[in-house]
Every structure is written in structure tokens, then in C-alpha cells.
Design an enzyme around this catalytic site. Structure first.
Site, PDB file in Angstrom:
ATOM      1  N   SER A 146      -9.865   4.330  13.718  1.00  0.00           N
ATOM      2  CA  SER A 146      -9.370   3.913  13.079  1.00  0.00           C
ATOM      3  C   SER A 146      -7.569   3.741  13.845  1.00  0.00           C
ATOM      4  O   SER A 146      -7.724   5.459  14.339  1.00  0.00           O
ATOM      5  CB  SER A 146      -8.725   3.924  11.522  1.00  0.00           C
ATOM      6  OG  SER A 146      -7.453   2.798  10.961  1.00  0.00           O
ATOM      7  N   TYR A 159      -7.764   8.953   3.629  1.00  0.00           N
ATOM      8  CA  TYR A 159      -8.121   8.137   4.940  1.00  0.00           C
ATOM      9  C   TYR A 159      -7.573   8.565   6.087  1.00  0.00           C
ATOM     10  O   TYR A 159      -8.381   8.588   6.989  1.00  0.00           O
ATOM     11  CB  TYR A 159      -8.301   6.195   4.466  1.00  0.00           C
ATOM     12  CG  TYR A 159      -8.620   5.732   5.553  1.00  0.00           C
ATOM     13  CD1 TYR A 159      -9.759   5.504   5.822  1.00  0.00           C
ATOM     14  CD2 TYR A 159      -7.973   5.008   6.199  1.00  0.00           C
ATOM     15  CE1 TYR A 159     -10.841   4.263   6.500  1.00  0.00           C
ATOM     16  CE2 TYR A 159      -8.371   4.255   7.331  1.00  0.00           C
ATOM     17  CZ  TYR A 159      -9.902   3.778   7.315  1.00  0.00           C
ATOM     18  OH  TYR A 159     -10.285   3.250   7.953  1.00  0.00           O
TER      19      TYR A 159
END
Length: 264
Positions: A146, A159
Site C-alpha cells: 500500500s 495498518y
């Protein structure tokens, strides 16, 4: 010839394949004649996608309903593949989820599941399936990271940290596998229009959202190139690879904090 066009008649395992980026990987690989093993929790969604891909592309598709957030899930998956005599040529480690909010208010069990799925299972799958690829002298591993992995993201601390791990792990693996016939790539999406935000919440999204089709097309086009990681979208690449290096750490963290601050 594009490297991804040489994948015909191979077999891919796609995790998190019931929707979003995982389902799109399945569609684009099936269109190239790749047989599939689709892994996710939702048996009904997997069966529906498998039926569609079999009919449309004539490929073999095996759905495996499995909760990959469980610590023993990689072992279970590998054992299932062995029992079905499946040799894996392509591994797409896509399964993952995010939480949005301050760590002090988070459920510890939920955070542990996030680390397990985003990191533990990804490493477990790769550790178990990579040796066979190296032994056969060919293979592909794609890890879905990501843009959040390039910097600290307050309110999404776990995350962003897990995706930073995925980036580092993928780069290291890229270096380890040179000359083995195995291709390793990390794809780094920014905000993407998927059910991801049903869990993370809309406030976790920054900027306009790309589509799963764009993300997967970027990943497959980058296979066979010289990069260990690729960022989907020119704007995302600019922010991740340039701005994050030029802006000092504290201002960058403050900008990220304001960008994804939960609503009152």
C-alpha cells in the site's frame, strides 16, 4: 511480449479473492488462461466467481473457504494444496484489512488479527509455497502492499506498519530470488474503490479512488521489469516516492494525521 502474457497454463493462488483487488486479479489471470485457487472466507462469493470464470474462460478454478486471519491458516492452505496435488506457479498475497481510529481505543484482538492477516499469513504462505517455485525454476509472487507503507499514518498505525513490513519483506525477497527463475513484485495501491473501506471507513480514504482494474493492470504490466515494487497511479507514485522523501518527518506525520483523522 509482456511477461504477464507468458503465464498461460500456469496455476495461481489468490488470497482475498472474493471481492475487490483479489477478485480482479482472478479475472485478469483467468483471461490469460491461468488456472486458479481462490481463497477467502466467503464460500458463496468464491463459488459464484469460480463459476463465472470457468464458464467465461474455460480455466480450472478451485475455491477454498478459509479464514486467513487465523494463525494456522497458511499451514492449512498448504496442506490442502498438497492433498489436491496442486503445484503453485503464482502466489498473489492480497488478503488484508485495515482499522481506522486511535490505538489507545482499539480492541487488542482485532489488532492482532490485522497483524496476523497482513503480515503473518503473507509470510507463512510465501515461506511454504516459494520453495516449490525455486525447485521448478519458475514462479511469481505478488504481494499487495500500500502507499500507506511508505510513511507513518496516525489513526491507522497498525495498518501502515504492516504495509511497511510488506514493502521491506518484498524488496528483500526480490533480492534473494534473483537468478532462481522466480519473479517477486510488490504492488502499492493508494485509495481503491473496493469493500476495503467498508471496514476501514470512508475517512481512511485520501484523494480520488482508483479502480481494482487499474491496480491489477499496473501490477501485471510491471512483471518482468526491474522493479521490486511499483505504485499504482502517477499521483500516488509522486506522493509516495517523492513527497515522502522531501518533506521532513514531523510535518509529514501531521499532514497524514489530518488527512485521515476520524470524524467526530
Amino acid at each position: 511480449m509482456n511477461y504477464s502474457d507468458t503465464l498461460t497454463s500456469q496455476l495461481a493462488v489468490v488470497t482475498g479473492a472474493s471481492s475487490g483487488i483479489g477478485a480482479e486479479f482472478a479475472r485478469q489471470l483467468a483471461a490469460r488462461g491461468v488456472d486458479l485457487v481462490l481463497v477467502a472466507r466467503s464460500k458463496d462469493k468464491l463459488e459464484e466467481l469460480a463459476s463465472t470464470l470457468r464458464t467465461k474462460h474455460g480455466v480450472t478454478v478451485r475455491p477454498i473457504a478459509l479464514d486467513l486471519s487465523q494463525p494456522d491458516s497458511s499451514e492449512t492452505l498448504a496442506r490442502t494444496l498438497d492433498e489436491q496435488d496442486v503445484a503453485v506457479d503464482i502466489l498473489i498475497n492480497n488478503a488484508g484489512f485495515a482499522s481506522h481510529g486511535d490505538l489507545a481505543e482499539a480492541d487488542p484482538g482485532h489488532m492482532a488479527s490485522q497483524v496476523q492477516l497482513n503480515v503473518g499469513t503473507l509470510v507463512g504462505n510465501t515461506t511454504r509455497l516459494l520453495p516449490g517455485m525455486i525447485e521448478r525454476g519458475r514462479g511469481t509472487v505478488i504481494n499487495v502492499a500500500s502507499t500507506a507503507g511508505f510513511q507513518a499514518v496516525p489513526h491507522m498505525a497498525v495498518y501502515s506498519a504492516t504495509k511497511a513490513f510488506v514493502l521491506s519483506f518484498t524488496r528483500s525477497l526480490w533480492g534473494e530470488t534473483r537468478g532462481t527463475g522466480v519473479t517477486v513484485l510488490g504492488i502499492c495501491p493508494g485509495a481503491t474503490d473496493t469493500p476495503f473501506f467498508d471496514v476501514a471507513g470512508d475517512n481512511a480514504s485520501v484523494g480520488s479512488r482508483r479502480t481494482p482494474q487499474q491496480v491489477v493492470t499496473t501490477a501485471l504490466a510491471a512483471l518482468g521489469g526491474r522493479k521490486a515494487t511499483v505504485v499504482d497511479g502517477a499521483g500516488n507514485a509522486l506522493v509516495s516516492r517523492v513527497v515522502s522523501r522531501l518533506v521532513p518527518e514531523r510535518p509529514l506525520i501531521r499532514i497524514a494525521e489530518r488527512s485521515v483523522r476520524p470524524s467526530a
